[in-house]
Scaffold this motif. Sequence first.
Motif, PDB file in Angstrom:
ATOM      1  N   GLU A  81      12.995  37.321 -13.652  1.00  0.00           N
ATOM      2  CA  GLU A  81      13.786  37.961 -14.706  1.00  0.00           C
ATOM      3  C   GLU A  81      14.402  36.870 -15.571  1.00  0.00           C
ATOM      4  OE1 GLU A  81      16.769  41.708 -15.059  1.00  0.00           O
ATOM      5  OE2 GLU A  81      17.306  40.210 -13.555  1.00  0.00           O
ATOM      6  N   ASP A  82      13.808  36.690 -16.735  1.00  0.00           N
ATOM      7  CA  ASP A  82      14.260  35.661 -17.676  1.00  0.00           C
ATOM      8  C   ASP A  82      13.459  35.872 -18.954  1.00  0.00           C
ATOM      9  OD1 ASP A  82      15.573  33.411 -18.695  1.00  0.00           O
ATOM     10  OD2 ASP A  82      15.152  32.202 -16.908  1.00  0.00           O
ATOM     11  N   SER A  83      13.872  35.243 -20.011  1.00  0.00           N
ATOM     12  CA  SER A  83      13.091  35.325 -21.252  1.00  0.00           C
ATOM     13  C   SER A  83      12.273  34.045 -21.407  1.00  0.00           C
ATOM     14  CB  SER A  83      14.001  35.519 -22.464  1.00  0.00           C
ATOM     15  OG  SER A  83      14.919  34.457 -22.563  1.00  0.00           O
ATOM     16  N   ALA A  84      11.070  34.184 -21.903  1.00  0.00           N
ATOM     17  CA  ALA A  84      10.235  33.022 -22.209  1.00  0.00           C
ATOM     18  C   ALA A  84      10.581  32.609 -23.629  1.00  0.00           C
ATOM     19  CB  ALA A  84       8.765  33.377 -22.080  1.00  0.00           C
ATOM     20  N   GLU A  85      11.220  31.470 -23.757  1.00  0.00           N
ATOM     21  CA  GLU A  85      11.726  31.027 -25.064  1.00  0.00           C
ATOM     22  C   GLU A  85      10.778  30.085 -25.784  1.00  0.00           C
ATOM     23  OE1 GLU A  85      14.650  32.040 -26.535  1.00  0.00           O
ATOM     24  OE2 GLU A  85      14.903  33.447 -24.872  1.00  0.00           O
ATOM     25  N   ASP A  86       9.963  29.350 -25.019  1.00  0.00           N
ATOM     26  CA  ASP A  86       9.102  28.355 -25.642  1.00  0.00           C
ATOM     27  C   ASP A  86       7.898  28.104 -24.745  1.00  0.00           C
ATOM     28  OD1 ASP A  86       8.332  26.569 -27.595  1.00  0.00           O
ATOM     29  OD2 ASP A  86       9.754  25.004 -27.021  1.00  0.00           O
ATOM     30  N   LEU A  87       6.799  27.751 -25.372  1.00  0.00           N
ATOM     31  CA  LEU A  87       5.602  27.361 -24.628  1.00  0.00           C
ATOM     32  C   LEU A  87       5.618  25.864 -24.392  1.00  0.00           C
ATOM     33  CD1 LEU A  87       2.916  29.423 -26.582  1.00  0.00           C
ATOM     34  CD2 LEU A  87       3.909  29.954 -24.348  1.00  0.00           C
ATOM     35  N   LEU A  88       5.147  25.447 -23.239  1.00  0.00           N
ATOM     36  CA  LEU A  88       5.005  24.018 -22.951  1.00  0.00           C
ATOM     37  C   LEU A  88       3.614  23.600 -23.401  1.00  0.00           C
ATOM     38  CD1 LEU A  88       6.487  23.898 -19.348  1.00  0.00           C
ATOM     39  CD2 LEU A  88       7.652  23.453 -21.512  1.00  0.00           C
ATOM     40  N   LEU A  89       3.553  22.869 -24.496  1.00  0.00           N
ATOM     41  CA  LEU A  89       2.271  22.428 -25.034  1.00  0.00           C
ATOM     42  C   LEU A  89       1.887  21.097 -24.405  1.00  0.00           C
ATOM     43  CD1 LEU A  89       2.849  23.347 -28.786  1.00  0.00           C
ATOM     44  CD2 LEU A  89       1.774  24.716 -26.986  1.00  0.00           C
ATOM     45  N   LEU A  90       0.660  20.992 -23.976  1.00  0.00           N
ATOM     46  CA  LEU A  90       0.162  19.779 -23.335  1.00  0.00           C
ATOM     47  C   LEU A  90      -0.296  18.782 -24.388  1.00  0.00           C
ATOM     48  CD1 LEU A  90      -1.952  21.490 -20.534  1.00  0.00           C
ATOM     49  CD2 LEU A  90       0.375  20.573 -20.362  1.00  0.00           C
ATOM     50  N   ASP A  91      -0.106  17.493 -24.115  1.00  0.00           N
ATOM     51  CA  ASP A  91      -0.527  16.445 -25.051  1.00  0.00           C
ATOM     52  C   ASP A  91      -2.017  16.510 -25.335  1.00  0.00           C
ATOM     53  OD1 ASP A  91       2.037  15.470 -25.270  1.00  0.00           O
ATOM     54  OD2 ASP A  91       1.763  13.964 -23.690  1.00  0.00           O
ATOM     55  N   GLU A  92      -2.813  16.856 -24.324  1.00  0.00           N
ATOM     56  CA  GLU A  92      -4.266  16.933 -24.493  1.00  0.00           C
ATOM     57  C   GLU A  92      -4.722  18.276 -25.076  1.00  0.00           C
ATOM     58  OE1 GLU A  92      -3.229  17.942 -20.208  1.00  0.00           O
ATOM     59  OE2 GLU A  92      -2.620  16.430 -21.645  1.00  0.00           O
ATOM     60  N   GLY A  93      -3.765  19.110 -25.445  1.00  0.00           N
ATOM     61  CA  GLY A  93      -4.082  20.424 -25.999  1.00  0.00           C
ATOM     62  C   GLY A  93      -3.936  21.486 -24.923  1.00  0.00           C
ATOM     63  N   GLY A  94      -3.666  22.685 -25.339  1.00  0.00           N
ATOM     64  CA  GLY A  94      -3.493  23.779 -24.391  1.00  0.00           C
ATOM     65  C   GLY A  94      -2.039  24.023 -24.061  1.00  0.00           C
ATOM     66  N   VAL A  95      -1.843  24.989 -23.190  1.00  0.00           N
ATOM     67  CA  VAL A  95      -0.498  25.394 -22.789  1.00  0.00           C
ATOM     68  C   VAL A  95      -0.367  25.160 -21.294  1.00  0.00           C
ATOM     69  CG1 VAL A  95       1.107  27.341 -22.649  1.00  0.00           C
ATOM     70  CG2 VAL A  95      -0.392  27.107 -24.627  1.00  0.00           C
ATOM     71  N   GLY A  96       0.760  24.595 -20.880  1.00  0.00           N
ATOM     72  CA  GLY A  96       0.976  24.275 -19.478  1.00  0.00           C
ATOM     73  C   GLY A  96       2.118  25.020 -18.825  1.00  0.00           C
ATOM     74  N   GLY A  97       2.683  26.009 -19.525  1.00  0.00           N
ATOM     75  CA  GLY A  97       3.768  26.776 -18.943  1.00  0.00           C
ATOM     76  C   GLY A  97       4.722  27.285 -20.001  1.00  0.00           C
ATOM     77  N   VAL A  98       5.898  27.697 -19.552  1.00  0.00           N
ATOM     78  CA  VAL A  98       6.921  28.214 -20.469  1.00  0.00           C
ATOM     79  C   VAL A  98       8.276  27.636 -20.112  1.00  0.00           C
ATOM     80  CG1 VAL A  98       5.700  30.401 -20.895  1.00  0.00           C
ATOM     81  CG2 VAL A  98       7.421  30.283 -19.095  1.00  0.00           C
ATOM     82  N   ARG A  99       9.142  27.588 -21.109  1.00  0.00           N
ATOM     83  CA  ARG A  99      10.547  27.244 -20.910  1.00  0.00           C
ATOM     84  C   ARG A  99      11.324  28.544 -21.089  1.00  0.00           C
ATOM     85  NH1 ARG A  99      10.576  23.225 -23.823  1.00  0.00           N
ATOM     86  NH2 ARG A  99      10.108  21.747 -22.181  1.00  0.00           N
TER      87      ARG A  99
END
Length: 156
Positions: free
Chosen positions: A117-135
């Motif tokens: 239970e939380d809000s996803a405020e930001d995506l964790l963008l990987l240096d090599e491209g893609g998404v690696g999670g959420v903040r």
Amino acid sequence: DAGVIVVGGGHAGCEAAAAAARAGASTLLVTQRLDTIGEMSCNPSIGGVGKGHLVREIDAMGGLMGGVADAAAIHFRLLNRSKGPAVRGPRVQADRDLYRAAMQAALRRCSGLSIVEDSAEDLLLLDEGGVGGVRTGSGRTLRARAVVLTTGTFLR
């Protein structure tokens, strides 16, 4: 952390989270409020001519929506009964509270699925491209190999 993070606890998010967990991925479903998982819109119907095909396909792949709709049903109807089989569509009117409770119970039974239970405020963008999670809104960093966004129609 997880193999898959699903953001949003509506129809699509519930199905995506359950499917990922069924496939063996450790899965996090991130939702702003636990009590609104499975919340239906003001028109609590499942099925019909268009959406009925989708519900049957989800059901055939082990999804939750059809069974949860049956558990919460207060009225069953076959639309376009007087027309040909190609345009007939089964539809269920569901009790919104029962549907929400049944969906939440179905998700609790999914092995490998945890709910945050939380809000996803930001995506964790990987240096090599893609998404690696959420903040999250509380400042947590949740990492995963895949992130699925299912913000739906209740996005504010």
